[in-house]
Design a protein around this motif. Structure first.
Motif, PDB file in Angstrom:
ATOM      1  N   PHE A  34      20.262 -26.007   5.008  1.00  0.00           N
ATOM      2  CA  PHE A  34      20.368 -26.864   6.194  1.00  0.00           C
ATOM      3  C   PHE A  34      21.817 -26.361   6.819  1.00  0.00           C
ATOM      4  O   PHE A  34      22.654 -26.085   6.036  1.00  0.00           O
ATOM      5  CB  PHE A  34      20.160 -28.261   6.344  1.00  0.00           C
ATOM      6  N   CYS A  52      28.213 -33.220   3.382  1.00  0.00           N
ATOM      7  CA  CYS A  52      27.471 -34.467   3.514  1.00  0.00           C
ATOM      8  C   CYS A  52      26.110 -34.358   4.038  1.00  0.00           C
ATOM      9  O   CYS A  52      25.855 -34.160   5.259  1.00  0.00           O
ATOM     10  CB  CYS A  52      28.015 -35.411   4.531  1.00  0.00           C
ATOM     11  N   GLY A  54      22.386 -35.539   5.016  1.00  0.00           N
ATOM     12  CA  GLY A  54      21.919 -36.661   5.504  1.00  0.00           C
ATOM     13  C   GLY A  54      20.443 -37.165   5.014  1.00  0.00           C
ATOM     14  O   GLY A  54      19.842 -36.185   4.614  1.00  0.00           O
ATOM     15  N   SER A  58      14.622 -32.939   5.281  1.00  0.00           N
ATOM     16  CA  SER A  58      13.315 -32.756   4.727  1.00  0.00           C
ATOM     17  C   SER A  58      13.478 -32.337   3.283  1.00  0.00           C
ATOM     18  O   SER A  58      12.639 -32.837   2.407  1.00  0.00           O
ATOM     19  CB  SER A  58      12.723 -31.666   5.668  1.00  0.00           C
ATOM     20  N   ASN A  59      14.665 -31.667   2.998  1.00  0.00           N
ATOM     21  CA  ASN A  59      14.783 -31.490   1.540  1.00  0.00           C
ATOM     22  C   ASN A  59      16.021 -32.375   0.982  1.00  0.00           C
ATOM     23  O   ASN A  59      16.902 -31.986   0.094  1.00  0.00           O
ATOM     24  CB  ASN A  59      15.246 -30.203   1.331  1.00  0.00           C
ATOM     25  N   ALA A  86      19.305 -25.230  11.525  1.00  0.00           N
ATOM     26  CA  ALA A  86      19.494 -26.834  12.010  1.00  0.00           C
ATOM     27  C   ALA A  86      17.951 -27.010  12.857  1.00  0.00           C
ATOM     28  O   ALA A  86      17.593 -28.113  13.351  1.00  0.00           O
ATOM     29  CB  ALA A  86      20.322 -26.878  13.040  1.00  0.00           C
ATOM     30  N   SER A  87      17.271 -26.009  12.597  1.00  0.00           N
ATOM     31  CA  SER A  87      15.567 -26.345  13.373  1.00  0.00           C
ATOM     32  C   SER A  87      14.630 -26.786  12.393  1.00  0.00           C
ATOM     33  O   SER A  87      15.009 -27.127  11.303  1.00  0.00           O
ATOM     34  CB  SER A  87      15.076 -25.053  13.876  1.00  0.00           C
ATOM     35  N   ARG A  92      12.843 -20.374   7.348  1.00  0.00           N
ATOM     36  CA  ARG A  92      14.249 -20.091   7.486  1.00  0.00           C
ATOM     37  C   ARG A  92      14.704 -18.786   6.866  1.00  0.00           C
ATOM     38  O   ARG A  92      15.476 -17.970   7.384  1.00  0.00           O
ATOM     39  CB  ARG A  92      14.941 -20.985   7.385  1.00  0.00           C
ATOM     40  N   HIS A 127      24.167 -40.880   4.759  1.00  0.00           N
ATOM     41  CA  HIS A 127      24.612 -39.595   4.087  1.00  0.00           C
ATOM     42  C   HIS A 127      24.859 -39.620   2.938  1.00  0.00           C
ATOM     43  O   HIS A 127      25.108 -40.820   2.299  1.00  0.00           O
ATOM     44  CB  HIS A 127      25.551 -39.039   5.046  1.00  0.00           C
ATOM     45  N   TYR A 147      32.658 -25.072  15.993  1.00  0.00           N
ATOM     46  CA  TYR A 147      31.822 -25.863  16.559  1.00  0.00           C
ATOM     47  C   TYR A 147      32.693 -27.169  17.143  1.00  0.00           C
ATOM     48  O   TYR A 147      33.528 -27.665  16.469  1.00  0.00           O
ATOM     49  CB  TYR A 147      30.772 -26.445  15.500  1.00  0.00           C
ATOM     50  N   TYR A 152      29.052 -24.392  20.244  1.00  0.00           N
ATOM     51  CA  TYR A 152      29.864 -23.432  19.474  1.00  0.00           C
ATOM     52  C   TYR A 152      31.003 -22.829  20.190  1.00  0.00           C
ATOM     53  O   TYR A 152      31.022 -22.727  21.317  1.00  0.00           O
ATOM     54  CB  TYR A 152      28.842 -22.014  19.191  1.00  0.00           C
TER      55      TYR A 152
HETATM   56  C1  LIG Z   1      26.388 -27.596  13.989  1.00  0.00           C
HETATM   57  C2  LIG Z   1      25.483 -28.868  13.224  1.00  0.00           C
HETATM   58  C3  LIG Z   1      26.083 -29.295  12.179  1.00  0.00           C
HETATM   59  C4  LIG Z   1      25.249 -30.217  11.274  1.00  0.00           C
HETATM   60  N1  LIG Z   1      25.969 -30.987  10.260  1.00  0.00           N
HETATM   61  C5  LIG Z   1      24.850 -31.659   9.524  1.00  0.00           C
HETATM   62  C6  LIG Z   1      25.600 -32.266   8.356  1.00  0.00           C
HETATM   63  O1  LIG Z   1      26.814 -31.917   8.115  1.00  0.00           O
HETATM   64  N2  LIG Z   1      24.683 -32.972   7.456  1.00  0.00           N
HETATM   65  C7  LIG Z   1      23.363 -33.182   7.831  1.00  0.00           C
HETATM   66  O2  LIG Z   1      22.763 -33.660   6.771  1.00  0.00           O
HETATM   67  N3  LIG Z   1      23.036 -32.524   8.631  1.00  0.00           N
HETATM   68  C8  LIG Z   1      23.286 -31.716   9.796  1.00  0.00           C
HETATM   69  N4  LIG Z   1      22.895 -31.158  10.910  1.00  0.00           N
HETATM   70  C9  LIG Z   1      21.627 -31.292  11.341  1.00  0.00           C
HETATM   71  C10 LIG Z   1      20.919 -30.542  10.187  1.00  0.00           C
HETATM   72  O3  LIG Z   1      21.126 -29.097  10.212  1.00  0.00           O
HETATM   73  C11 LIG Z   1      19.453 -30.373  10.780  1.00  0.00           C
HETATM   74  O4  LIG Z   1      18.713 -31.798  10.969  1.00  0.00           O
HETATM   75  C12 LIG Z   1      18.312 -29.640  10.040  1.00  0.00           C
HETATM   76  O5  LIG Z   1      17.242 -29.350  10.899  1.00  0.00           O
HETATM   77  C13 LIG Z   1      17.986 -30.242   9.039  1.00  0.00           C
HETATM   78  O6  LIG Z   1      17.019 -29.397   8.164  1.00  0.00           O
HETATM   79  P1  LIG Z   1      15.498 -30.200   8.036  1.00  0.00           P
HETATM   80  O7  LIG Z   1      14.833 -29.547   9.168  1.00  0.00           O
HETATM   81  O8  LIG Z   1      15.184 -29.516   6.550  1.00  0.00           O
HETATM   82  O9  LIG Z   1      15.730 -31.662   7.883  1.00  0.00           O
HETATM   83  C14 LIG Z   1      23.775 -30.422  11.558  1.00  0.00           C
HETATM   84  C15 LIG Z   1      23.412 -29.561  12.718  1.00  0.00           C
HETATM   85  C16 LIG Z   1      24.290 -28.733  13.297  1.00  0.00           C
HETATM   86  C17 LIG Z   1      23.517 -28.118  14.556  1.00  0.00           C
END
Ligand SMILES: Cc1cc2nc3c(=O)[nH]c(=O)nc-3n(C[C@H](O)[C@H](O)[C@H](O)COP(=O)(O)O)c2cc1C
Length: 299
Positions: A34, A52, A54, A58-59, A86-87, A92, A127, A147, A152
Motif C-alpha cells: 500500500f 504507520c 491504518g 485490506s491487508n 493507494a487504489s 497491483r 493506525h 507529496y 504530488y
Molecule cells: C500519498 C498517500 C499516502 C498514504 N499514506 C498512508 C499511510 O501512511 N498509512 C495508511 O494506512 N494508508 C495510507 N494511504 C492510504 C492507502 O494507500 C490506501 O488506503 C490504500 O488503498 C490502501 O490499500 P487497500 O486497498 O489494500 O486497503 C496513503 C495514500 C496516499 C495517496
C-alpha cells in the motif's frame, strides 16, 4: 477543542512528505502493498525506520503480523505507482514493475529501498506504528516524489518552473512564411524564457528546436520591458510549411485586436502595417510606450 477529521487531515498535510510503497508477503507468499507517506527514519544505530499502516487497510492484519516488510521510496515520475497502491485495485503487482530485493518485493525504479525485520508494533488509535530494523537497503540517488496538500510535487519540475519564472528575459518570434505568420493556439507569439547568462537568440533557437519548430531567425523586431519588468526580445524569423503547435494566419487579415496580450497586440498591428510596405522598424521601450527606430538597410 472539537477536532474535525477533515480539517485535522488538512493540517497534517502541511507537513510535506515523500511517498513510499510498503510491501510484505501473505502467509501463502502473495506480495501485498500500500502507498504510505507516514514513513520516517528513526535510528542510525541500529538502523531503524517506521511506517504507520491504518486499520482500514485490506491487508492490515498481514502488515501487523509480518516479521519482515519492505519500503520503496518512490522516485519523481512514479505518481502512477503511488496511485496504484493507494487504489482498490486487486492486481497491483501485475500492473507495475517490481523486483525481489533483500527477500521482499520492492518497486522497480525507486529512489531508495529498505527491507526490515519487524522490531515492534505499537498500537496508536486507528493506525499502528510498525517499527523495523533495516536488514537491506539500496539507494539509486534519484530524486524522490514529493507529496503535500496540493498532491504530488517534484523538486526537479518545481526548480525548472522557478528558473523559468525567475528568468529576467523572454524571447519570442514573429515567424513568417511568405504572407502568413505563425501564432500559438492561444494567439501568442512562440516564446521561451531566457535563463540568466543565456543568449536570447540561442535560447529561442533551442526552444524552437525542442518544439520541433523550424525557424531561421533574423533581425530583432522589438525590445521592451513588460509590466512585471521582464525584458522581452522579439525576433523576426522565417519558416516553411506547417509547424507543430502553431497556427498559420494571413498577416493582412489577422485580427490583431483579438490578441489577449496587450503588449503583443500593438506589436502585431505595427507588423501588419510594416509588412504591407515592407519597411520594418525596431521598437525599443516598454509595454506602454517607446520608439520605433528605423532599421538601416545594408548598402
Ligand atoms: C500519498 C498517500 C499516502 C498514504 N499514506 C498512508 C499511510 O501512511 N498509512 C495508511 O494506512 N494508508 C495510507 N494511504 C492510504 C492507502 O494507500 C490506501 O488506503 C490504500 O488503498 C490502501 O490499500 P487497500 O486497498 O489494500 O486497503 C496513503 C495514500 C496516499 C495517496
Amino acid at each position: 477543542m472539537r477536532i474535525d477529521r477533515t480539517t485535522l487531515r488538512a493540517a497534517f498535510s502541511r507537513f510535506l512528505t515523500g511517498v513510499t510503497v510498503v510491501t510484505t508477503r501473505t502467509a501463502t507468499g502473495e506480495p501485498v502493498g500500500f502507498t504510505a507517506n507516514s514513513f520516517s527514519s528513526v535510528s542510525l544505530n541500529p538502523p531503524m525506520l517506521l511506517v504507520c499502516p491504518g486499520n482500514h487497510l485490506s491487508n492490515f492484519h498481514v502488515f501487523r503480523d509480518a516479521t519482515q516488510f519492505g519500503v520503496s521510496i518512490l522516485a519523481e515520475g512514479q505518481e502512477a505507482v503511488s496511485n496504484l497502491f493507494a487504489s482498490r485495485a486487486a492486481d497491483r503487482f501485475a500492473n507495475c514493475d517490481w523486483e525481489e530485493a533483500g527477500g521482499m518485493p520492492l518497486i522497480a525504479g525507486r529512489a531508495a529501498g529498505f527491507v526490515c525485520t519487524t522490531s515492534s508494533v505499537v498500537a496508536a488509535g486507528d493506525h499502528i506504528v510498525l517499527i523495523g530494523q533495516v536488514s537491506h537497503f539500496d539507494d539509486a540517488a534519484r530524486p524522490g516524489l514529493g507529496y503535500g496538500p496540493d498532491g504530488y510535487f517534484s523538486q526537479a519540475k518545481e526548480r525548472k518552473a522557478e528558473a523559468a519564472d525567475a528568468a529576467a528575459t523572454r524571447a519570442s518570434v514573429l515567424l513568417e512564411d511568405g504572407a502568413r505568420i505563425y501564432l500559438t493556439d492561444q494567439g501568442q507569439l512562440p516564446m521561451v524564457p531566457v535563463e540568466r547568462g543565456q543568449s536570447p537568440l540561442s535560447a529561442l533557437e533551442a526552444g524552437l528546436v525542442a518544439r520541433h519548430v523550424r525557424a531561421d531567425l533574423s533581425v530583432v523586431y522589438a525590445i521592451y520591458d513588460e509590466a512585471d519588468s521582464r525584458r522581452h526580445i522579439v525576433f523576426r524569423g522565417r519558416t516553411k510549411g506547417t509547424q507543430p503547435g502553431l497556427q498559420a494566419h494571413e498577416i493582412a487579415t489577422l485580427d490583431a485586436a483579438g490578441v489577449k496580450n496587450t503588449a503583443v497586440r500593438p506589436l502585431l498591428e505595427r507588423f501588419q502595417q510594416e509588412h504591407r510596405t515592407q519597411s520594418f522598424g525596431l521598437y525599443v521601450g516598454d509595454a506602454e510606450a517607446g520608439d520605433v527606430l528605423p532599421v538601416q538597410g545594408r548598402d
